[in-house]
Every structure is written in structure tokens, then in C-alpha cells.
Design a protein around this motif. Structure first.
Motif, PDB file in Angstrom:
ATOM      1  N   CYS A  90       0.835  -1.206   0.000  1.00  0.00           N
ATOM      2  CA  CYS A  90       0.000   0.000   0.000  1.00  0.00           C
ATOM      3  C   CYS A  90       0.868   1.254   0.000  1.00  0.00           C
ATOM      4  CB  CYS A  90      -0.927   0.000   1.211  1.00  0.00           C
ATOM      5  SG  CYS A  90      -2.223  -1.253   1.168  1.00  0.00           S
ATOM      6  N   GLU A  91       1.952   1.212   0.757  1.00  0.00           N
ATOM      7  CA  GLU A  91       2.852   2.365   0.829  1.00  0.00           C
ATOM      8  C   GLU A  91       3.579   2.603  -0.493  1.00  0.00           C
ATOM      9  OE1 GLU A  91       3.794   4.812   3.058  1.00  0.00           O
ATOM     10  OE2 GLU A  91       1.974   4.248   4.128  1.00  0.00           O
ATOM     11  N   SER A  92       3.733   1.555  -1.303  1.00  0.00           N
ATOM     12  CA  SER A  92       4.461   1.711  -2.570  1.00  0.00           C
ATOM     13  C   SER A  92       3.562   2.135  -3.731  1.00  0.00           C
ATOM     14  CB  SER A  92       5.180   0.405  -2.931  1.00  0.00           C
ATOM     15  OG  SER A  92       4.257  -0.617  -3.256  1.00  0.00           O
ATOM     16  N   ARG A  93       2.266   2.346  -3.460  1.00  0.00           N
ATOM     17  CA  ARG A  93       1.372   2.883  -4.497  1.00  0.00           C
ATOM     18  C   ARG A  93       1.868   4.263  -4.929  1.00  0.00           C
ATOM     19  NH1 ARG A  93      -4.403   1.550  -4.890  1.00  0.00           N
ATOM     20  NH2 ARG A  93      -4.665   3.782  -5.205  1.00  0.00           N
ATOM     21  N   LEU A  94       1.723   4.562  -6.207  1.00  0.00           N
ATOM     22  CA  LEU A  94       2.223   5.836  -6.732  1.00  0.00           C
ATOM     23  C   LEU A  94       1.535   7.032  -6.076  1.00  0.00           C
ATOM     24  CD1 LEU A  94       3.947   7.486  -8.649  1.00  0.00           C
ATOM     25  CD2 LEU A  94       2.274   7.063 -10.456  1.00  0.00           C
ATOM     26  N   ASP A  95       0.200   6.978  -5.923  1.00  0.00           N
ATOM     27  CA  ASP A  95      -0.488   8.124  -5.326  1.00  0.00           C
ATOM     28  C   ASP A  95      -0.056   8.338  -3.872  1.00  0.00           C
ATOM     29  OD1 ASP A  95      -1.779   5.853  -4.414  1.00  0.00           O
ATOM     30  OD2 ASP A  95      -3.808   6.558  -4.853  1.00  0.00           O
ATOM     31  N   ASN A  96       0.188   7.242  -3.150  1.00  0.00           N
ATOM     32  CA  ASN A  96       0.629   7.375  -1.761  1.00  0.00           C
ATOM     33  C   ASN A  96       2.024   7.996  -1.680  1.00  0.00           C
ATOM     34  OD1 ASN A  96       0.420   6.584   1.237  1.00  0.00           O
ATOM     35  ND2 ASN A  96       2.337   5.635   0.607  1.00  0.00           N
ATOM     36  N   LEU A  97       2.915   7.616  -2.589  1.00  0.00           N
ATOM     37  CA  LEU A  97       4.280   8.159  -2.569  1.00  0.00           C
ATOM     38  C   LEU A  97       4.291   9.636  -2.958  1.00  0.00           C
ATOM     39  CD1 LEU A  97       6.286   5.149  -4.031  1.00  0.00           C
ATOM     40  CD2 LEU A  97       6.298   5.983  -1.683  1.00  0.00           C
ATOM     41  N   VAL A  98       3.413  10.024  -3.872  1.00  0.00           N
ATOM     42  CA  VAL A  98       3.289  11.451  -4.227  1.00  0.00           C
ATOM     43  C   VAL A  98       2.859  12.242  -2.990  1.00  0.00           C
ATOM     44  CG1 VAL A  98       1.949  13.115  -5.594  1.00  0.00           C
ATOM     45  CG2 VAL A  98       2.845  11.045  -6.678  1.00  0.00           C
ATOM     46  N   TYR A  99       1.948  11.657  -2.220  1.00  0.00           N
ATOM     47  CA  TYR A  99       1.504  12.291  -0.967  1.00  0.00           C
ATOM     48  C   TYR A  99       2.635  12.321   0.068  1.00  0.00           C
ATOM     49  CZ  TYR A  99      -0.528  12.176   3.734  1.00  0.00           C
ATOM     50  OH  TYR A  99      -0.779  12.382   5.068  1.00  0.00           O
ATOM     51  N   ARG A 100       3.329  11.221   0.240  1.00  0.00           N
ATOM     52  CA  ARG A 100       4.418  11.153   1.223  1.00  0.00           C
ATOM     53  C   ARG A 100       5.551  12.134   0.886  1.00  0.00           C
ATOM     54  NH1 ARG A 100       2.312   8.788   5.622  1.00  0.00           N
ATOM     55  NH2 ARG A 100       2.030   6.532   5.494  1.00  0.00           N
ATOM     56  N   LEU A 101       5.794  12.341  -0.404  1.00  0.00           N
ATOM     57  CA  LEU A 101       6.860  13.262  -0.821  1.00  0.00           C
ATOM     58  C   LEU A 101       6.467  14.718  -0.616  1.00  0.00           C
ATOM     59  CD1 LEU A 101       7.995  11.442  -4.092  1.00  0.00           C
ATOM     60  CD2 LEU A 101       9.417  11.821  -2.068  1.00  0.00           C
ATOM     61  N   GLY A 102       5.203  14.969  -0.303  1.00  0.00           N
ATOM     62  CA  GLY A 102       4.753  16.337  -0.056  1.00  0.00           C
ATOM     63  C   GLY A 102       4.323  17.071  -1.309  1.00  0.00           C
ATOM     64  N   ILE A 103       4.267  16.362  -2.436  1.00  0.00           N
ATOM     65  CA  ILE A 103       3.857  16.990  -3.696  1.00  0.00           C
ATOM     66  C   ILE A 103       2.362  17.319  -3.663  1.00  0.00           C
ATOM     67  CG2 ILE A 103       3.698  16.639  -6.209  1.00  0.00           C
ATOM     68  CD1 ILE A 103       6.181  14.797  -5.933  1.00  0.00           C
TER      69      ILE A 103
END
Length: 201
Positions: A90-103
């Protein structure tokens, strides 16, 4: 591209946690939604608690039942603990990573940025929010989108440095997914073991 489109505050009140982003409703109404929200019995069955944990993970990462079941299957066939694998996927989903990166300020906003082709992975535009990013891949903002006010505002307020499994280059507006996060480092309050027990019944 199925997703939950109902009221976010209702879901947050249901779990008593801001599972779909910050919600003022939790402060104003710290009880469950609906006509009987105040009077519902506090003691829940084991099944009800397990189902609640599954629903919490689903809503947090923006998945519906069919997609979540597919993620669980992928987690079950991977080596290691199924619950940990599930959260890592779940953490490796693209939308989640965009959120985690602060974008993006929320996962919903991140999903929209991906869907509208503002995000690139290894230099290629990707518009699939559920795409599973692999360790070592680079996630960035498309060149034409780097001046977007919403992205610049979100980057000014959020930081990826608090997540040890990510590296962010502010100058290039790109982030690197270093590795799958250790379970204890994921800040969300999930009981993934309860989800595993639910599916193994």
C-alpha cells in the motif's frame, strides 16, 4: 477507476480517526455518524473489530474491495509476514508516494495529480494511481507542471525528510523510493494482523 466518492467526514467519524485526511468534524462531533451515532454499543465482536481494521486500511489508501483483495493476495504470496507485506505494498502505491513526498497535501489530491498526468516515474508520465513503485525508482513532477500553484504550496508546507524510506531533491522536484518501509515506521494506526485474521477465516 473506482474510488470512494462519499463524505470524508462521515468516514473519519466512523473510525474516530482522520483516515481520509484532517477533519474538523472529529473535534465537533466525537461520536459515530448517523441517527444512532451517540447510542451505539461500545463493545464490538471480534469479527466487527477485524472488519473495521480492514475498512480503515482501504479508506486510508483509497481502495475499493476488489482492488484491496488483489493487494492482499499479492501480500500473501510474498515471503515474510502477510500483514507487513500488505502495508508495504500500500505504501508503494504511486499516489501514496506522491503524498508522502509532499507533492500533494492529501492522498486524494495525489490521486488527482497522477490521473491528470502531472507525475512522472523514471522520466515517463504515468496516470495510474495504483501503480506499484519499485525500490530505486524516481518519482517527480512533470516539467510542464512544476509551476502549478497547488504543487508549490503543498511542497512549501510538507516535507519528505521525515520518512526514512524516501529521498527528495527539492531543486529537481523528484523523489526516490529507497526501500519498502519497516512496519513500525509507517505512522498510520493499523492493526494489520486483524486484517490477516479476517481474510484467513
Amino acid at each position: 477507476m473506482a474510488r470512494y466518492t462519499g463524505p470524508k467526514a462521515k468516514i473519519s467519524r466512523k473510525f474516530g480517526e482522520p483516515v481520509m485526511g484532517p477533519s474538523k468534524a472529529l473535534q465537533k462531533k466525537n461520536y459515530g455518524p448517523g441517527q444512532h451515532g451517540r447510542g451505539r454499543r461500545s463493545k464490538k465482536s471480534e469479527y466487527a473489530l477485524q472488519l473495521q481494521e480492514k475498512q480503515k486500511v482501504k479508506y486510508t489508501y483509497g481502495m475499493l474491495e476488489k482492488q484491496f483483495a488483489r493487494f492482499f493476495h499479492l501480500a500473501a504470496v510474498r515471503p515474510g509476514q502477510t500483514g507487513t507485506n500488505l502495508i508495504q505494498l500500500c505504501e508503494s502505491r504511486l499516489d501514496n508516494l506522491v503524498y508522502r513526498l509532499g507533492i500533494a497535501p492529501t492522498r486524494r489530491a495525489a490521486r488527482q495529480l497522477v490521473s491528470h498526468k502531472h507525475i512522472v516515474v523514471d522520466g515517463e508520465v504515468l496516470n495510474i494511481p495504483s501503480y506499484l513503485v519499485k525500490p530505486g525508482q524516481l518519482i517527480g513532477v512533470r516539467e510542464k507542471s512544476k509551476a502549478m500553484d497547488s504543487i508549490l504550496e503543498s511542497l512549501s508546507l510538507n516535507s519528505a525528510s521525515k520518512y526514512g524510506w524516501l529521498e527528495y531533491d527539492a531543486k529537481e522536484m523528484t523523489g526516490k523510493f529507497i526501500s519498502y518501509p519497516e512496519r513500525e515506521l509507517v505512522p498510520e494506526n493499523f492493526n494489520d494482523q486483524a486484517v490477516v485474521e479476517l481474510y484467513n477465516k
